[in-house]
Structure formats: C-alpha cells, structure tokens
Scaffold this motif. Structure first.
Motif, PDB file in Angstrom:
ATOM      1  N   ILE A  78      28.798   1.161 -84.467  1.00  0.00           N
ATOM      2  CA  ILE A  78      28.707   1.722 -85.909  1.00  0.00           C
ATOM      3  C   ILE A  78      27.409   1.613 -86.585  1.00  0.00           C
ATOM      4  O   ILE A  78      26.836   0.420 -86.254  1.00  0.00           O
ATOM      5  CB  ILE A  78      30.087   1.311 -86.425  1.00  0.00           C
ATOM      6  CG1 ILE A  78      31.226   1.751 -85.763  1.00  0.00           C
ATOM      7  CG2 ILE A  78      30.124   1.714 -88.117  1.00  0.00           C
ATOM      8  CD1 ILE A  78      32.446   0.715 -85.831  1.00  0.00           C
ATOM      9  N   LEU A  79      27.112   2.614 -87.232  1.00  0.00           N
ATOM     10  CA  LEU A  79      25.715   2.484 -88.120  1.00  0.00           C
ATOM     11  C   LEU A  79      26.161   2.711 -89.364  1.00  0.00           C
ATOM     12  O   LEU A  79      26.892   3.967 -89.702  1.00  0.00           O
ATOM     13  CB  LEU A  79      24.529   3.323 -87.687  1.00  0.00           C
ATOM     14  CG  LEU A  79      23.431   3.144 -88.480  1.00  0.00           C
ATOM     15  CD1 LEU A  79      22.534   1.983 -88.100  1.00  0.00           C
ATOM     16  CD2 LEU A  79      22.436   4.492 -87.856  1.00  0.00           C
ATOM     17  N   THR A  80      25.984   1.986 -90.449  1.00  0.00           N
ATOM     18  CA  THR A  80      26.543   2.182 -91.919  1.00  0.00           C
ATOM     19  C   THR A  80      25.164   2.396 -92.697  1.00  0.00           C
ATOM     20  O   THR A  80      24.053   2.029 -92.005  1.00  0.00           O
ATOM     21  CB  THR A  80      27.239   1.100 -92.422  1.00  0.00           C
ATOM     22  OG1 THR A  80      26.351  -0.109 -92.497  1.00  0.00           O
ATOM     23  CG2 THR A  80      28.361   0.879 -91.473  1.00  0.00           C
ATOM     24  N   VAL A  81      25.135   2.823 -93.964  1.00  0.00           N
ATOM     25  CA  VAL A  81      23.897   2.763 -94.675  1.00  0.00           C
ATOM     26  C   VAL A  81      23.150   1.383 -94.715  1.00  0.00           C
ATOM     27  O   VAL A  81      22.049   1.330 -94.774  1.00  0.00           O
ATOM     28  CB  VAL A  81      24.192   3.353 -96.119  1.00  0.00           C
ATOM     29  CG1 VAL A  81      25.068   2.181 -96.932  1.00  0.00           C
ATOM     30  CG2 VAL A  81      22.970   3.858 -96.714  1.00  0.00           C
ATOM     31  N   GLU A  82      23.901   0.340 -94.622  1.00  0.00           N
ATOM     32  CA  GLU A  82      23.252  -0.873 -94.684  1.00  0.00           C
ATOM     33  C   GLU A  82      22.175  -1.167 -93.424  1.00  0.00           C
ATOM     34  O   GLU A  82      21.384  -1.977 -93.526  1.00  0.00           O
ATOM     35  CB  GLU A  82      24.245  -2.255 -94.667  1.00  0.00           C
ATOM     36  CG  GLU A  82      25.059  -2.209 -96.121  1.00  0.00           C
ATOM     37  CD  GLU A  82      26.352  -1.343 -96.146  1.00  0.00           C
ATOM     38  OE1 GLU A  82      26.388  -0.375 -95.162  1.00  0.00           O
ATOM     39  OE2 GLU A  82      27.115  -1.530 -97.034  1.00  0.00           O
ATOM     40  N   GLY A  83      22.398  -0.449 -92.308  1.00  0.00           N
ATOM     41  CA  GLY A  83      21.634  -0.453 -91.404  1.00  0.00           C
ATOM     42  C   GLY A  83      20.219   0.499 -91.271  1.00  0.00           C
ATOM     43  O   GLY A  83      19.722   0.457 -90.139  1.00  0.00           O
ATOM     44  N   LEU A  84      20.151   1.005 -92.213  1.00  0.00           N
ATOM     45  CA  LEU A  84      19.058   1.867 -92.132  1.00  0.00           C
ATOM     46  C   LEU A  84      17.880   1.376 -92.330  1.00  0.00           C
ATOM     47  O   LEU A  84      16.975   1.553 -91.740  1.00  0.00           O
ATOM     48  CB  LEU A  84      19.415   3.180 -93.240  1.00  0.00           C
ATOM     49  CG  LEU A  84      20.293   4.269 -92.822  1.00  0.00           C
ATOM     50  CD1 LEU A  84      20.426   5.303 -93.890  1.00  0.00           C
ATOM     51  CD2 LEU A  84      20.237   5.118 -91.418  1.00  0.00           C
ATOM     52  N   ALA A  85      17.923   0.535 -93.329  1.00  0.00           N
ATOM     53  CA  ALA A  85      16.442  -0.196 -93.773  1.00  0.00           C
ATOM     54  C   ALA A  85      16.173  -1.155 -92.430  1.00  0.00           C
ATOM     55  O   ALA A  85      17.060  -1.766 -91.780  1.00  0.00           O
ATOM     56  CB  ALA A  85      16.747  -0.871 -95.005  1.00  0.00           C
ATOM     57  N   ARG A  86      14.982  -1.488 -92.348  1.00  0.00           N
ATOM     58  CA  ARG A  86      14.408  -2.367 -91.240  1.00  0.00           C
ATOM     59  C   ARG A  86      13.667  -3.415 -91.885  1.00  0.00           C
ATOM     60  O   ARG A  86      12.813  -3.153 -92.394  1.00  0.00           O
ATOM     61  CB  ARG A  86      13.839  -1.458 -90.214  1.00  0.00           C
ATOM     62  CG  ARG A  86      14.700  -1.039 -89.190  1.00  0.00           C
ATOM     63  CD  ARG A  86      15.359  -1.876 -88.155  1.00  0.00           C
ATOM     64  NE  ARG A  86      16.780  -1.497 -87.773  1.00  0.00           N
ATOM     65  CZ  ARG A  86      16.793  -0.601 -86.850  1.00  0.00           C
ATOM     66  NH1 ARG A  86      15.838  -0.165 -85.948  1.00  0.00           N
ATOM     67  NH2 ARG A  86      18.058  -0.214 -86.498  1.00  0.00           N
ATOM     68  N   ASP A  87      13.884  -4.706 -91.553  1.00  0.00           N
ATOM     69  CA  ASP A  87      12.908  -5.588 -91.839  1.00  0.00           C
ATOM     70  C   ASP A  87      12.568  -5.455 -93.480  1.00  0.00           C
ATOM     71  O   ASP A  87      11.281  -5.920 -93.831  1.00  0.00           O
ATOM     72  CB  ASP A  87      11.375  -5.811 -91.016  1.00  0.00           C
ATOM     73  CG  ASP A  87      11.819  -5.650 -89.563  1.00  0.00           C
ATOM     74  OD1 ASP A  87      12.931  -6.527 -89.138  1.00  0.00           O
ATOM     75  OD2 ASP A  87      10.938  -5.048 -88.995  1.00  0.00           O
ATOM     76  N   GLY A  88      13.499  -5.387 -94.279  1.00  0.00           N
ATOM     77  CA  GLY A  88      13.320  -5.129 -95.654  1.00  0.00           C
ATOM     78  C   GLY A  88      12.236  -4.003 -96.163  1.00  0.00           C
ATOM     79  O   GLY A  88      12.137  -3.700 -97.364  1.00  0.00           O
ATOM     80  N   HIS A  89      12.154  -2.993 -95.271  1.00  0.00           N
ATOM     81  CA  HIS A  89      11.611  -1.806 -95.654  1.00  0.00           C
ATOM     82  C   HIS A  89      12.635  -0.476 -95.569  1.00  0.00           C
ATOM     83  O   HIS A  89      13.324  -0.400 -94.665  1.00  0.00           O
ATOM     84  CB  HIS A  89      10.301  -1.397 -94.698  1.00  0.00           C
ATOM     85  CG  HIS A  89       9.261  -2.347 -94.727  1.00  0.00           C
ATOM     86  ND1 HIS A  89       8.412  -2.641 -95.842  1.00  0.00           N
ATOM     87  CD2 HIS A  89       9.204  -3.442 -93.960  1.00  0.00           C
ATOM     88  CE1 HIS A  89       7.572  -3.627 -95.599  1.00  0.00           C
ATOM     89  NE2 HIS A  89       7.844  -4.146 -94.604  1.00  0.00           N
ATOM     90  N   LEU A  90      12.895   0.424 -96.525  1.00  0.00           N
ATOM     91  CA  LEU A  90      13.580   1.489 -96.309  1.00  0.00           C
ATOM     92  C   LEU A  90      13.048   2.326 -95.336  1.00  0.00           C
ATOM     93  O   LEU A  90      11.947   2.367 -95.001  1.00  0.00           O
ATOM     94  CB  LEU A  90      13.402   2.228 -97.888  1.00  0.00           C
ATOM     95  CG  LEU A  90      13.810   1.348 -99.203  1.00  0.00           C
ATOM     96  CD1 LEU A  90      13.752   2.334-100.256  1.00  0.00           C
ATOM     97  CD2 LEU A  90      15.323   0.741 -99.066  1.00  0.00           C
ATOM     98  N   ASN A  91      13.910   3.152 -94.659  1.00  0.00           N
ATOM     99  CA  ASN A  91      13.721   3.858 -93.913  1.00  0.00           C
ATOM    100  C   ASN A  91      13.133   5.190 -94.532  1.00  0.00           C
ATOM    101  O   ASN A  91      13.270   5.345 -95.703  1.00  0.00           O
ATOM    102  CB  ASN A  91      14.839   4.367 -92.615  1.00  0.00           C
ATOM    103  CG  ASN A  91      15.814   5.326 -93.017  1.00  0.00           C
ATOM    104  OD1 ASN A  91      15.628   6.020 -94.058  1.00  0.00           O
ATOM    105  ND2 ASN A  91      16.375   5.736 -91.773  1.00  0.00           N
ATOM    106  N   PRO A  92      12.325   6.162 -93.789  1.00  0.00           N
ATOM    107  CA  PRO A  92      11.744   7.397 -94.534  1.00  0.00           C
ATOM    108  C   PRO A  92      12.784   8.248 -95.157  1.00  0.00           C
ATOM    109  O   PRO A  92      12.408   8.485 -96.121  1.00  0.00           O
ATOM    110  CB  PRO A  92      11.167   8.003 -93.290  1.00  0.00           C
ATOM    111  CG  PRO A  92      10.814   6.986 -92.005  1.00  0.00           C
ATOM    112  CD  PRO A  92      12.066   5.974 -92.179  1.00  0.00           C
ATOM    113  N   LEU A  93      13.936   8.432 -94.967  1.00  0.00           N
ATOM    114  CA  LEU A  93      14.905   9.030 -95.692  1.00  0.00           C
ATOM    115  C   LEU A  93      15.351   8.473 -97.154  1.00  0.00           C
ATOM    116  O   LEU A  93      15.182   9.301 -97.898  1.00  0.00           O
ATOM    117  CB  LEU A  93      16.090   9.230 -94.589  1.00  0.00           C
ATOM    118  CG  LEU A  93      16.356  10.691 -94.029  1.00  0.00           C
ATOM    119  CD1 LEU A  93      17.476  10.612 -93.100  1.00  0.00           C
ATOM    120  CD2 LEU A  93      16.054  11.825 -94.708  1.00  0.00           C
ATOM    121  N   GLN A  94      15.449   7.083 -96.907  1.00  0.00           N
ATOM    122  CA  GLN A  94      15.885   6.411 -98.094  1.00  0.00           C
ATOM    123  C   GLN A  94      14.786   6.260 -99.006  1.00  0.00           C
ATOM    124  O   GLN A  94      14.751   6.708-100.059  1.00  0.00           O
ATOM    125  CB  GLN A  94      16.221   5.044 -97.782  1.00  0.00           C
ATOM    126  CG  GLN A  94      17.317   4.683 -96.975  1.00  0.00           C
ATOM    127  CD  GLN A  94      17.689   3.400 -96.590  1.00  0.00           C
ATOM    128  OE1 GLN A  94      16.535   2.769 -95.726  1.00  0.00           O
ATOM    129  NE2 GLN A  94      18.514   2.669 -96.881  1.00  0.00           N
TER     130      GLN A  94
END
Ligand code: FAD
Ligand code: FES
Ligand code: FES
Lengths: 161, 291
Positions: A78-94
C-alpha cells in the motif's frame, strides 16, 4: 453492534514498511490506516466512493480505501500520501501542486495526488482530457480543478524534457 | 458498520459449502463497490461475508477458446476495458466497462458484481444482452449455464439460487462481422449511475440487436429481424416504427430523483437513433478493413 467484534491478523506493507496487525473484520482499509496506523494523510469524507479523498494505491492501483475492508488488503503493498516524499523532499507532483496553487484547503489534495501519481505512472504524457478522466473520481470542494490539472500537466511536461 | 464473520475460501467447493450451510445470512463480496456501501448503511446485514477473490475458478482471467471468450467472475472493469480480445470482438462491452464510475471504482468493480447487484442501470448489462452472454453459475449440485436474458429478474434480484455463485461469463465470438456501441446518459461522469443505458449491434446478415437499461425494473433486449433498421436505404419513418416497437417495454419510474419518465423516454429515443448510426458505421469500417 451484534455479538463480539471479530478480528483477523493481516500483513501489509505500507509505504515500504512491513506491518503485522490484528484488525476488526468490519473495519475498512481507511479505518485501519487512519486509526490503527495513525496515517491521517488519507482523508475520510463521503464514505460512498464518490469523492476520492480516501484514495490510496493498493498493489500499484488506486482504490477508494473507504470501499475496501482492511482484511481484503492482506498481503498487499500500500502506498499512501505519506509515502510520496523521499528523504525529506516532496515528490515532483507535490511540488507542482504547491507551485501552481492547486492546494486551497488541502482536504482533497492527498487523494488528488495519489490519483495523479497513478495516472502518470500509466501514462507519462497525458493530454488535458486524459488528466480529467484520470482525476474524475476526485472532487475538490474548493474548486481548484484548473490548478490541479495545470500541476499534473506541468509534471508530465517536465518529464518529457 | 456492524460486525460479521469474514470468510475467504480458496476453493470453489469450500465457497459453495459455506453458501449452502449458511444460506440467506451470507453475502458474497467481490470488489465491494456496491456491498461495502450497503454494509455501512445497514441495508445489508449479513452474519457472514464470503470474499470470493481468492477462489481460483473465479480468477480475473480473460481467455478465448473454440470461439468462446470466458471472463472470470472477479475480472475488474479496468482490465475488461483494456483487454485486447474484448476490444476486438466485443467493443461495446469494453466501452461500457470504461465508463463505470471513476478509475478508483473501475480498479475494484467486478463484472460478476455488476450483474449480480442487478441494478437496472448496470452498465455491462446491455452489451452482455446484445452479445448473448451466458452466466456460468456453481452450486451444490454442480454448475449450470444461464442465458443472460434469463438472469435479470427485477431490480436487485437475479435468477441465481441463494446457494449459487457466478464463476464466469461466457461470450460467443460473433460468427459474422458485427458493429456495436454502448451509449449512456448521466448527469455527471464518474459519480452517477446512468439515467439511460443502451447498446446496439448490427451484423452482416442485417440483424439489429438493441438492449437498454435504467428505464424499468430490468434491462431489456430486443431484436429486429425485419432488417429495416440495418438497411441504409430504408426510409427514416419506417425505422422509427421499428424503434418504437423495440422501446415498448420501457417503463421508467415516476419516483426516480435522477430523471423524469418523459426525459428518460426522450433520451432513450435519441440514444437509440445515435447508436443505430454508430453501429452501422462501425460495421462498414470493419467491412472496409477486411476488403
Ligand atoms: C461511486 C460509484 C460509481 C459507480 N458507477 C457505476 C456506473 O457508472 N455503472 C455501473 O454499472 N455501476 C456503477 N457503480 C456500481 C458498482 O461499482 C458496480 O455495480 C460494480 O460492478 C459492482 O461490482 P463489485 O465487484 O464491486 O460488487 P460487490 O459490491 O462486491 O457485490 C455486488 C453484489 O453482487 C454479489 N456478488 C458479487 N460477486 C458475485 C459472484 N461471483 N456470484 C454471485 N454474487 C456475487 C454480491 O453479493 C453483492 O450483492 C458505481 C458504484 C460507486 C460506488
Ligand atoms: S471517502 Fe472514500 S470516496 Fe469519499
Ligand atoms: S483544496 Fe479544498 S477540497 Fe480541494
């Protein structure tokens, strides 16, 4: 409530982390994410599959987590919104949602992001109609549809450069 | 939501045994897009929920053998809409699957759930009727095949016995070239059931089949053997007479908040004429592609 509440053990992977839980069989995946795992990014709203605020990814596909029992997710990733950012960086969509002003009250945002993420994985270069179709299951009460579509399209464009 | 016993059988025999011994107090769970809502609002109060998604015989698989396409009961709308075999032989069914709800709904909603829920507005019902689908059901006495035209009884009721479940849906690949289309009228895409659903097919032999839903207690199938509808040189008023006869079974409810009976009938006629034209065009395209 009739009788004893029945529970079952399940094993799920949430945002890359393996979890073993004992869940009530009549609790939805949404209930378990928000209450048992305290992942409150996924929102609870209409509870009838119409608003998309509860959208999460299950084995790579978006679903309304209010319409799925937690026991049905046994064994799933399962992937939730909490899993989108990586190493403290927002993902491109965010980041694009922020840059384009696609977040007003923010309540629909987690669901919109998950739907947009799934769309871009499947179709990295959608046109406007495809973005509208991909996000048709996500309502925005603040009415930021235009900005949301802009944000998604800008990420798609950046990806093609 | 009230609690219940949750069972997840991994064989068809176990599932049938559960159904047979617990009968009316059970509910089968496929994608849950209809059932979870009913469990939550209390309109379904089963003692036991039987999840059918781990039964191998019902698995989401689409295969073609000896001129028959078999669709596993738990095949979801997203996969139905994307499947090459379905798109090639049963374009109107692919279209119907692609307009159900939203992406989130299509990733969960199964074909068996759609017909077993028996909503008069079920989008896959008109194409399944037009293509002459057969429902494969299993029960304590083995399996039987139910023609889809005998499957729907009325809103919420099918001809399945309480101890039976749907294993698969079979579709005979049309023997002659066929053009078909599924159309519907909704208030809002992604969130609403249709106020009219309609599927039309025309084949090389000149036979037109028309099925429509949401305008009565169950979806209706009609066939034009006169060949008037499929005949491009038949006058429009002759076609209107045939279409009117086909719509005689429509009896839209006065109590619906979605649309008035007058509106539904007007839309039925409009969609009927449009679908006729598109089906004929598609048949011509296929002929062209073959030549
Ligand atoms: C927001 C939203 C939008 C929707 N839009 C549409 C739409 O546009 N068009 C449309 O047609 N529908 C629509 N629906 C309804 C629903 O999604 C479909 O009917 C869906 O196909 C139901 O399938 P499911 O697998 O989710 O069924 P479930 O909810 O799991 O089951 C539905 C019923 O079928 C029974 N059942 C399930 N599998 C079997 C089986 N193998 N054998 C016997 N009985 C079985 C269950 O016991 C239950 O009674 C919508 C629903 C929502 C929530
Ligand atoms: S809360 Fe799940 S779709 Fe609205
Ligand atoms: S930003 Fe408020 S609901 Fe979408």
């Amino acid at each position: 409530m009739s009788g004893v509440i029945k529970t079952l053990p399940i094993e799920i992977t949430v945002n890359g982390r393996r979890r073993t839980l004992e869940v009530a069989v009549h609790h939805t995946l949404l209930d378990v994410l928000r209450e048992d795992l305290e992942l409150t990014g996924t929102k609870e709203c209409c509870l009838v599959g119409e608003c998309g605020a509860c959208t999460v990814m299950v084995d790579g596909r978006i679903v309304d987590s209010c319409l799925m029992l937690a026991v049905e997710a046994d064994g799933a990733e399962i992937l939730t919104v909490e899993g989108l950012a990586r190493d403290g960086h927002l993902n491109p969509l965010q980041q694009a949602f922020l840059d384009k002003g696609a977040v007003q009250c923010g309540f629909c945002t987690p669901g919109q992001l998950m739907a947009a993420q799934a769309l871009l994985v499947e179709n990295p270069h959608p046109n406007v109609a495809e973005v509208q179709e991909g996000l048709a299951g996500n309502l925005c009460r603040c009415g930021c549809y235009y900005q949301i579509f802009e944000a998604v399209l800008s990420v798609a464009e950046a990806g093609s450069r | 939501m009230r609690t219940f016993a949750y069972e997840r059988p991994v064989s068809l025999a176990d599932a049938v045994a559960l159904l047979d011994s617990h009968g009316p107090s059970t509910r089968l769970l496929a994608g849950g897009t209809d059932l979870i809502i009913r469990l939550r609002d209390g309109s379904a109060r089963p003692g036991m929920v039987i999840d059918v998604k781990r039964i191998p015989e019902l698995c989401p698989e689409i295969r073609e053998r000896d001129g028959v396409l078999t669709i596993g009961a738990t095949t979801v709308m997203a996969d139905l809409a994307a499947n090459g075999l379905v798109r090639r032989h049963f374009e109107a069914l692919a279209e119907a699957a692609s307009v159900v709800g939203s992406v989130q709904i299509r990733n969960r909603a199964t074909i068996a759930g759609n017909i077993c829920n028996a909503s008069p507005a079920a989008d896959t019902a008109p194409p399944l009727l037009v293509y002459g689908a057969v429902v494969v059901a299993a029960g304590p006495h083995g399996s039987r095949r139910i023609p889809i035209s005998e499957f729907f009884v009325r809103s919420g009721l099918t001809s399945l016995e309480p101890n039976e479940l749907v294993v698969a849906i079979e579709l005979p690949v049309p023997a002659s070239l066929t053009g078909a289309v599924h159309l519907r009228r909704t208030r809002r895409r992604g969130h609403d059931l249709a106020s009219v659903t309609l599927c039309c097919s025309v084949n090389e032999a000149g036979v037109t089949r028309l099925a429509y839903g949401s305008v009565g207690p169950k979806p209706v199938l009609e066939q034009d053997e006169t060949h008037v509808l499929a005949n491009p040189s038949a006058p429009d008023d002759a076609k209107q007479v045939v279409l009117e006869r086909m719509f005689a079974e429509a009896s839209p409810s006065k109590r619906s908040m979605r649309a008035s009976p007058e509106y539904r009938m007007a839309m039925l006629r409009l969609l009927g004429s449009r679908a006729m034209r598109t089906a004929i065009e598609r048949l011509a395209e296929k002929r062209g592609a073959q030549a």
